[in-house]
Design a protein around this motif. Structure first.
Motif, short mmCIF file in Angstrom:
data_model
loop_
_atom_site.label_atom_id
_atom_site.label_comp_id
_atom_site.label_asym_id
_atom_site.label_seq_id
_atom_site.Cartn_x
_atom_site.Cartn_y
_atom_site.Cartn_z
N LEU A 1 0.82 -1.21 0.00
CA LEU A 1 0.00 0.00 0.00
C LEU A 1 0.86 1.26 0.00
N ILE A 2 2.01 1.19 0.61
CA ILE A 2 2.92 2.34 0.63
C ILE A 2 3.72 2.42 -0.68
N ALA A 3 4.14 1.28 -1.22
CA ALA A 3 5.04 1.27 -2.37
C ALA A 3 4.34 1.54 -3.69
N VAL A 4 3.11 1.12 -3.88
CA VAL A 4 2.43 1.25 -5.17
C VAL A 4 2.24 2.71 -5.58
N PRO A 5 1.78 3.60 -4.73
CA PRO A 5 1.66 5.00 -5.17
C PRO A 5 2.99 5.63 -5.56
N VAL A 6 4.07 5.21 -4.94
CA VAL A 6 5.39 5.74 -5.29
C VAL A 6 5.78 5.31 -6.69
N VAL A 7 5.47 4.08 -7.03
CA VAL A 7 5.83 3.55 -8.35
C VAL A 7 4.97 4.17 -9.44
N LEU A 8 3.71 4.45 -9.17
CA LEU A 8 2.80 4.95 -10.19
C LEU A 8 2.96 6.43 -10.49
N GLN A 9 3.60 7.18 -9.64
CA GLN A 9 3.77 8.60 -9.89
C GLN A 9 4.85 8.83 -10.94
N THR A 10 4.66 9.88 -11.72
CA THR A 10 5.69 10.24 -12.69
C THR A 10 6.51 11.37 -12.10
N VAL A 11 7.78 11.30 -12.36
CA VAL A 11 8.71 12.28 -11.83
C VAL A 11 9.28 13.08 -12.98
N PRO A 12 9.28 14.41 -12.90
CA PRO A 12 9.91 15.19 -13.97
C PRO A 12 11.41 14.92 -13.98
N VAL A 13 11.92 14.60 -15.15
CA VAL A 13 13.32 14.20 -15.29
C VAL A 13 14.00 15.08 -16.32
#
Length: 158
Positions: free
Chosen positions: A34-46
Protein backbone atom coordinates in the motif's frame (compact mmCIF):
# COMPACT_ATOMS: atom_id res chain seq x y z
CA UNK A 1 -7.75 -16.44 20.37
CA UNK A 2 -7.69 -19.71 22.17
CA UNK A 3 -4.72 -21.68 23.23
CA UNK A 4 -4.62 -25.33 24.13
CA UNK A 5 -2.51 -25.98 27.21
CA UNK A 6 -2.75 -29.73 26.98
CA UNK A 7 -4.15 -30.35 30.44
CA UNK A 8 -5.86 -33.65 29.68
CA UNK A 9 -4.12 -36.92 30.38
CA UNK A 10 -4.16 -38.36 26.85
CA UNK A 11 -1.53 -35.91 25.60
CA UNK A 12 -2.34 -36.28 21.90
CA UNK A 13 -0.42 -33.99 19.56
CA UNK A 14 -2.24 -30.87 18.47
CA UNK A 15 -3.20 -31.06 14.78
CA UNK A 16 -4.34 -27.42 14.26
CA UNK A 17 -2.13 -25.11 12.19
CA UNK A 18 -1.09 -21.89 13.85
CA UNK A 19 -2.08 -19.24 11.32
CA UNK A 20 -1.19 -16.21 13.44
CA UNK A 21 2.36 -15.79 12.01
CA UNK A 22 1.01 -16.17 8.48
CA UNK A 23 -1.61 -13.47 9.07
CA UNK A 24 1.04 -11.19 10.59
CA UNK A 25 3.32 -11.58 7.57
CA UNK A 26 0.45 -11.00 5.15
CA UNK A 27 -0.60 -7.81 6.96
CA UNK A 28 2.96 -6.48 6.88
CA UNK A 29 3.21 -7.23 3.15
CA UNK A 30 -0.14 -5.53 2.55
CA UNK A 31 1.06 -2.40 4.32
CA UNK A 32 4.34 -2.42 2.35
CA UNK A 33 2.49 -2.71 -0.96
CA UNK A 34 0.00 0.00 0.00
CA UNK A 35 2.92 2.34 0.63
CA UNK A 36 5.04 1.27 -2.37
CA UNK A 37 2.43 1.25 -5.17
CA UNK A 38 1.66 5.00 -5.17
CA UNK A 39 5.39 5.74 -5.29
CA UNK A 40 5.83 3.55 -8.35
CA UNK A 41 2.80 4.95 -10.19
CA UNK A 42 3.77 8.60 -9.89
CA UNK A 43 5.69 10.24 -12.69
CA UNK A 44 8.71 12.28 -11.83
CA UNK A 45 9.91 15.19 -13.97
CA UNK A 46 13.32 14.20 -15.29
CA UNK A 47 16.02 16.22 -17.00
CA UNK A 48 17.58 13.97 -19.59
CA UNK A 49 21.34 13.45 -19.32
CA UNK A 50 23.79 15.30 -21.49
CA UNK A 51 24.89 13.42 -24.58
CA UNK A 52 28.34 11.90 -24.61
CA UNK A 53 29.76 12.32 -28.07
CA UNK A 54 31.50 9.29 -29.46
CA UNK A 55 33.21 9.36 -32.82
CA UNK A 56 31.11 7.76 -35.53
CA UNK A 57 32.63 4.76 -37.23
CA UNK A 58 31.30 5.04 -40.73
CA UNK A 59 31.23 2.05 -43.03
CA UNK A 60 30.77 2.64 -46.75
CA UNK A 61 27.52 0.65 -46.78
CA UNK A 62 25.88 2.78 -44.06
CA UNK A 63 22.92 4.91 -45.09
CA UNK A 64 23.07 8.63 -44.31
CA UNK A 65 19.67 10.32 -44.02
CA UNK A 66 19.15 14.03 -43.46
CA UNK A 67 15.71 15.14 -42.31
CA UNK A 68 14.37 18.67 -42.10
CA UNK A 69 11.13 20.57 -42.14
CA UNK A 70 10.99 24.21 -43.12
CA UNK A 71 7.34 24.91 -42.31
CA UNK A 72 6.83 22.38 -39.50
CA UNK A 73 4.26 20.43 -41.55
CA UNK A 74 6.05 18.83 -44.50
CA UNK A 75 8.97 16.49 -44.03
CA UNK A 76 11.95 16.56 -46.34
CA UNK A 77 14.09 13.42 -46.29
CA UNK A 78 17.42 13.22 -48.11
CA UNK A 79 19.26 9.98 -48.90
CA UNK A 80 22.77 11.33 -49.02
CA UNK A 81 22.15 14.51 -51.02
CA UNK A 82 19.12 13.21 -52.98
CA UNK A 83 15.63 14.18 -51.82
CA UNK A 84 13.32 11.14 -51.55
CA UNK A 85 9.65 10.57 -50.79
CA UNK A 86 8.25 7.99 -48.39
CA UNK A 87 7.73 5.18 -50.91
CA UNK A 88 11.03 5.91 -52.64
CA UNK A 89 12.81 5.77 -49.27
CA UNK A 90 11.22 2.38 -48.57
CA UNK A 91 12.19 1.02 -52.00
CA UNK A 92 15.77 2.32 -51.81
CA UNK A 93 16.21 0.90 -48.30
CA UNK A 94 14.97 -2.55 -49.29
CA UNK A 95 17.20 -2.53 -52.40
CA UNK A 96 20.25 -1.40 -50.39
CA UNK A 97 19.79 -4.08 -47.74
CA UNK A 98 19.16 -6.77 -50.35
CA UNK A 99 22.34 -5.78 -52.21
CA UNK A 100 24.43 -5.97 -49.03
CA UNK A 101 22.96 -9.35 -48.07
CA UNK A 102 23.57 -10.72 -51.58
CA UNK A 103 27.15 -9.43 -51.47
CA UNK A 104 27.91 -11.01 -48.08
CA UNK A 105 26.29 -14.35 -48.83
CA UNK A 106 25.38 -16.76 -46.04
CA UNK A 107 28.06 -15.68 -43.53
CA UNK A 108 26.24 -12.64 -42.18
CA UNK A 109 26.68 -11.36 -38.65
CA UNK A 110 24.74 -8.42 -37.18
CA UNK A 111 27.95 -6.35 -37.27
CA UNK A 112 28.17 -6.81 -41.05
CA UNK A 113 24.77 -5.26 -41.74
CA UNK A 114 24.62 -1.56 -42.59
CA UNK A 115 23.34 1.04 -40.20
CA UNK A 116 21.17 4.10 -40.73
CA UNK A 117 22.62 7.40 -39.53
CA UNK A 118 20.06 10.17 -39.23
CA UNK A 119 20.90 13.84 -39.11
CA UNK A 120 17.82 15.67 -37.92
CA UNK A 121 17.44 19.42 -37.96
CA UNK A 122 16.73 20.99 -34.56
CA UNK A 123 13.41 22.44 -35.74
CA UNK A 124 12.18 19.19 -37.31
CA UNK A 125 9.05 17.73 -35.66
CA UNK A 126 9.36 14.27 -34.20
CA UNK A 127 6.79 12.89 -36.65
CA UNK A 128 9.27 13.42 -39.51
CA UNK A 129 12.16 11.67 -37.78
CA UNK A 130 9.93 8.97 -36.33
CA UNK A 131 8.45 8.27 -39.75
CA UNK A 132 11.91 7.84 -41.27
CA UNK A 133 12.96 5.52 -38.44
CA UNK A 134 9.82 3.43 -38.90
CA UNK A 135 10.33 3.23 -42.67
CA UNK A 136 13.96 2.14 -42.33
CA UNK A 137 13.16 -0.44 -39.65
CA UNK A 138 10.27 -1.85 -41.67
CA UNK A 139 12.68 -2.18 -44.62
CA UNK A 140 14.92 -4.38 -42.46
CA UNK A 141 17.52 -2.07 -40.93
CA UNK A 142 17.97 -3.02 -37.28
CA UNK A 143 20.41 -0.30 -36.25
CA UNK A 144 19.39 3.32 -36.42
CA UNK A 145 21.58 6.03 -34.94
CA UNK A 146 21.51 9.79 -34.68
CA UNK A 147 24.31 12.08 -35.72
CA UNK A 148 24.65 15.24 -33.68
CA UNK A 149 27.10 18.05 -33.42
CA UNK A 150 28.55 18.71 -29.98
CA UNK A 151 28.58 22.16 -28.54
CA UNK A 152 31.98 23.72 -28.01
CA UNK A 153 31.56 23.29 -24.25
CA UNK A 154 30.50 19.66 -24.67
CA UNK A 155 33.52 18.94 -26.84
CA UNK A 156 35.87 20.23 -24.14
CA UNK A 157 34.34 18.46 -21.14
CA UNK A 158 34.72 14.87 -22.07
Amino acid sequence: MAMSVGGDSTETPMSDINTTPLVDVMLVLLIIFLIAVPVVLQTVPVKLPDVQYDPTQTKPENVMLSIRSEDGQTCQVYWGMTPVGHQELQDMAVAKLKAVVDKLGSNITPDDLPEVHIRGDVNTPYKCIGGAIYTMQSAGFARVGFISQPTKLGALTR
